[in-house]
Design a protein around this motif. Structure first.
Motif, PDB file in Angstrom:
ATOM      1  N   ARG A  16      48.066  10.472  15.283  1.00 59.35           N
ATOM      2  CA  ARG A  16      49.259  11.046  15.920  1.00 59.35           C
ATOM      3  C   ARG A  16      48.955  11.463  17.357  1.00 59.35           C
ATOM      4  NH1 ARG A  16      53.871  13.029  13.818  1.00 59.35           N
ATOM      5  NH2 ARG A  16      52.992  13.022  11.714  1.00 59.35           N
ATOM      6  N   GLU A  17      47.849  12.176  17.555  1.00 61.82           N
ATOM      7  CA  GLU A  17      47.474  12.614  18.903  1.00 61.82           C
ATOM      8  C   GLU A  17      47.188  11.425  19.810  1.00 61.82           C
ATOM      9  OE1 GLU A  17      46.582  15.872  16.036  1.00 61.82           O
ATOM     10  OE2 GLU A  17      46.197  13.727  16.073  1.00 61.82           O
ATOM     11  N   ILE A  30      57.450   4.986  20.968  1.00 59.61           N
ATOM     12  CA  ILE A  30      56.455   5.386  19.985  1.00 59.61           C
ATOM     13  C   ILE A  30      57.156   5.512  18.633  1.00 59.61           C
ATOM     14  CG2 ILE A  30      56.793   7.838  20.506  1.00 59.61           C
ATOM     15  CD1 ILE A  30      53.845   8.298  19.848  1.00 59.61           C
ATOM     16  N   ARG A  31      56.500   5.027  17.605  1.00 57.28           N
ATOM     17  CA  ARG A  31      56.988   5.187  16.231  1.00 57.28           C
ATOM     18  C   ARG A  31      55.840   5.735  15.400  1.00 57.28           C
ATOM     19  NH1 ARG A  31      59.158   0.324  17.818  1.00 57.28           N
ATOM     20  NH2 ARG A  31      57.595  -0.932  16.793  1.00 57.28           N
ATOM     21  N   ILE A  32      56.085   6.843  14.729  1.00 50.32           N
ATOM     22  CA  ILE A  32      55.052   7.472  13.912  1.00 50.32           C
ATOM     23  C   ILE A  32      55.643   7.787  12.543  1.00 50.32           C
ATOM     24  CG2 ILE A  32      53.518   9.461  13.652  1.00 50.32           C
ATOM     25  CD1 ILE A  32      53.488   9.761  16.670  1.00 50.32           C
ATOM     26  N   ALA A  33      54.856   7.565  11.515  1.00 50.42           N
ATOM     27  CA  ALA A  33      55.281   7.910  10.160  1.00 50.42           C
ATOM     28  C   ALA A  33      54.056   8.348   9.369  1.00 50.42           C
ATOM     29  CB  ALA A  33      55.933   6.708   9.483  1.00 50.42           C
ATOM     30  N   THR A  34      54.305   8.980   8.246  1.00 48.64           N
ATOM     31  CA  THR A  34      53.224   9.271   7.298  1.00 48.64           C
ATOM     32  C   THR A  34      53.484   8.462   6.043  1.00 48.64           C
ATOM     33  OG1 THR A  34      54.328  11.095   6.191  1.00 48.64           O
ATOM     34  CG2 THR A  34      53.038  11.647   8.154  1.00 48.64           C
ATOM     35  N   PHE A  52      50.415   6.596  10.437  1.00 47.88           N
ATOM     36  CA  PHE A  52      50.284   5.292  11.060  1.00 47.88           C
ATOM     37  C   PHE A  52      51.448   5.130  12.017  1.00 47.88           C
ATOM     38  CE2 PHE A  52      52.674   4.795   7.218  1.00 47.88           C
ATOM     39  CZ  PHE A  52      53.677   3.894   7.512  1.00 47.88           C
ATOM     40  N   GLY A  53      51.263   4.336  13.036  1.00 47.42           N
ATOM     41  CA  GLY A  53      52.326   4.190  14.013  1.00 47.42           C
ATOM     42  C   GLY A  53      51.985   3.176  15.069  1.00 47.42           C
ATOM     43  N   GLN A  54      52.864   3.073  16.040  1.00 48.98           N
ATOM     44  CA  GLN A  54      52.723   2.064  17.078  1.00 48.98           C
ATOM     45  C   GLN A  54      53.305   2.585  18.379  1.00 48.98           C
ATOM     46  OE1 GLN A  54      54.344  -1.704  15.939  1.00 48.98           O
ATOM     47  NE2 GLN A  54      54.611  -2.397  18.037  1.00 48.98           N
ATOM     48  N   MET A  64      48.489  -0.277  17.571  1.00 49.54           N
ATOM     49  CA  MET A  64      48.806   0.185  16.224  1.00 49.54           C
ATOM     50  C   MET A  64      47.692   1.149  15.855  1.00 49.54           C
ATOM     51  SD  MET A  64      51.505  -1.565  15.095  1.00 49.54           S
ATOM     52  CE  MET A  64      51.392  -1.547  13.322  1.00 49.54           C
ATOM     53  N   ALA A  65      48.066   2.315  15.420  1.00 50.66           N
ATOM     54  CA  ALA A  65      47.063   3.324  15.085  1.00 50.66           C
ATOM     55  C   ALA A  65      47.298   3.807  13.668  1.00 50.66           C
ATOM     56  CB  ALA A  65      47.156   4.499  16.049  1.00 50.66           C
ATOM     57  N   TYR A  66      46.219   4.120  12.996  1.00 47.63           N
ATOM     58  CA  TYR A  66      46.333   4.658  11.654  1.00 47.63           C
ATOM     59  C   TYR A  66      45.145   5.555  11.380  1.00 47.63           C
ATOM     60  CZ  TYR A  66      43.170   0.757  10.724  1.00 47.63           C
ATOM     61  OH  TYR A  66      42.125  -0.124  10.780  1.00 47.63           O
TER      62      TYR A  66
END
Length: 148
Positions: A16-17, A30-34, A52-54, A64-66
């Motif tokens: 997230r950070e 930005i798109r973030i979800a759990t 995870f998000g993008q 893409m991060a997770y």
């Protein structure tokens, strides 16, 4: 401005950070979800906190991060690939930003260098008007350059 950064990165608790930081640097969406947002049962470890998000930047940057908890990414029996054949990496990628001018690339350098480890200062080099390398606060190594 060319950003050669399309990456899938495991931030192990800091996704997230990291996404918010890259959004501040590159702009865009930005798109973030759990996992919990998609109805995973609460008893699944990390369902309500594994992120995870993008980020898709205005200039082509995409990451893409997770988060995968622990010190290693999950793989069956210590293998380095998942069942679908995708590679699991525990190393950060080298990502690059190529600017059309020293000023343009310098702006990204300033933003990325906050709390970063400077590997090679941004400035003139033998092969380009400007070049620099740093490891950002999330451990991702960036190369910034202005082509000769």
């Amino acid at each position: 401005m060319a950003v050669h950064a399309v990456a899938h990165l495991n931030f192990r608790g800091e996704a997230r950070e990291a996404l918010e930081f890259y959004r501040a640097v590159f702009g865009g969406e930005i798109r973030i979800a759990t996992y919990g947002d998609f109805g995973m049962p609460k008893d699944v470890p990390g369902a309500d906190r594994v992120v995870f998000g993008q980020v898709t930047g205005d200039n082509g940057f995409q990451v893409m991060a997770y988060d995968v908890p622990g010190t290693t990414a999950p793989a069956p029996s210590g293998e380095t690939t998942r069942e679908n054949g995708t590679t699991i990496t525990t190393e950060k990628f080298f990502l690059s930003v190529s600017g059309d001018s020293v000023d343009e690339a310098g702006e990204f350098w300033k933003k990325l260098s906050e709390d970063a480890k400077i590997i090679e200062p941004f400035g003139p080099s033998r092969w380009a008007p400007a070049f620099g390398m740093l490891q950002d606060r999330f451990g991702v190594t960036w190369i910034l350059q202005v082509a000769a």
